[in-house]
Motif scaffolding. Structure first.
Motif, PDB file in Angstrom:
ATOM      1  N   ARG A  59       0.840  -1.214   0.000  1.00  0.00           N
ATOM      2  CA  ARG A  59       0.000   0.000   0.000  1.00  0.00           C
ATOM      3  C   ARG A  59       0.867   1.254   0.000  1.00  0.00           C
ATOM      4  NH1 ARG A  59      -2.909  -2.903   3.863  1.00  0.00           N
ATOM      5  NH2 ARG A  59      -1.997  -1.658   5.533  1.00  0.00           N
ATOM      6  N   THR A  60       1.920   1.243   0.781  1.00  0.00           N
ATOM      7  CA  THR A  60       2.813   2.405   0.854  1.00  0.00           C
ATOM      8  C   THR A  60       3.503   2.645  -0.480  1.00  0.00           C
ATOM      9  OG1 THR A  60       3.175   2.009   3.204  1.00  0.00           O
ATOM     10  CG2 THR A  60       4.784   3.403   2.075  1.00  0.00           C
ATOM     11  N   MET A  61       3.964   1.583  -1.109  1.00  0.00           N
ATOM     12  CA  MET A  61       4.593   1.724  -2.429  1.00  0.00           C
ATOM     13  C   MET A  61       3.612   2.302  -3.439  1.00  0.00           C
ATOM     14  SD  MET A  61       6.802  -1.813  -2.628  1.00  0.00           S
ATOM     15  CE  MET A  61       7.187  -1.620  -4.359  1.00  0.00           C
ATOM     16  N   GLN A  62       2.373   1.834  -3.389  1.00  0.00           N
ATOM     17  CA  GLN A  62       1.355   2.344  -4.312  1.00  0.00           C
ATOM     18  C   GLN A  62       1.084   3.826  -4.037  1.00  0.00           C
ATOM     19  OE1 GLN A  62      -2.519   0.512  -4.008  1.00  0.00           O
ATOM     20  NE2 GLN A  62      -2.987   1.005  -6.138  1.00  0.00           N
ATOM     21  N   ALA A  63       0.956   4.203  -2.774  1.00  0.00           N
ATOM     22  CA  ALA A  63       0.704   5.598  -2.414  1.00  0.00           C
ATOM     23  C   ALA A  63       1.846   6.511  -2.843  1.00  0.00           C
ATOM     24  CB  ALA A  63       0.469   5.709  -0.906  1.00  0.00           C
TER      25      ALA A  63
END
Length: 119
Positions: A57-61
């Motif tokens: 999720r952090t990578m996507q954000a």
């Protein structure tokens, strides 16, 4: 190609300092296989699934492209490696005794075992 049980047994026998290992599906958080002692691997499977999901999720954000190869957690007496198997929603989880393990060799061998794994 090797089965889950054979792979996990080989990980414990062939990687110096190995204490416990699991193959985990991070879609469900369930362990597909476990081996070794010293850690509740069912709890570890669920908890480390959350670690993987949070990082994704952090990578996507952040707009970071590419895939996670592995995640290393360093504790006082242990290393925990989460190796994501490319193209699948699976990871190999390995607990190492920090005093006995060679971290670089463990990561190298874990990747090789994952390449031969057949689920």
């Amino acid at each position: 190609m090797t089965t889950v049980k054979l792979t996990l047994d080989a990980v414990l026998n062939d990687i110096e300092g190995s204490m416990a290992a699991a193959l985990v599906d991070y879609d469900s958080g369930m362990a597909l296989g476990t081996a070794g002692t010293g850690v509740n691997l069912e709890v570890a499977a669920a908890g480390n699934t959350e670690v993987v999901r949070a990082k994704l999720r952090t990578m996507q954000a952040l707009g970071i492209q590419g895939a996670i190869e592995d995640i290393l957690i360093t504790l006082q007496q242990q290393y925990h490696i989460i190796y994501l198997i490319p193209g699948q929603t699976l990871f190999l989880y390995l607990v190492l005794n920090k005093e006995r393990a060679n971290l670089a060799m463990a990561r190298y061998k874990l990747k090789a075992f994952a390449a031969d794994l057949k689920v």
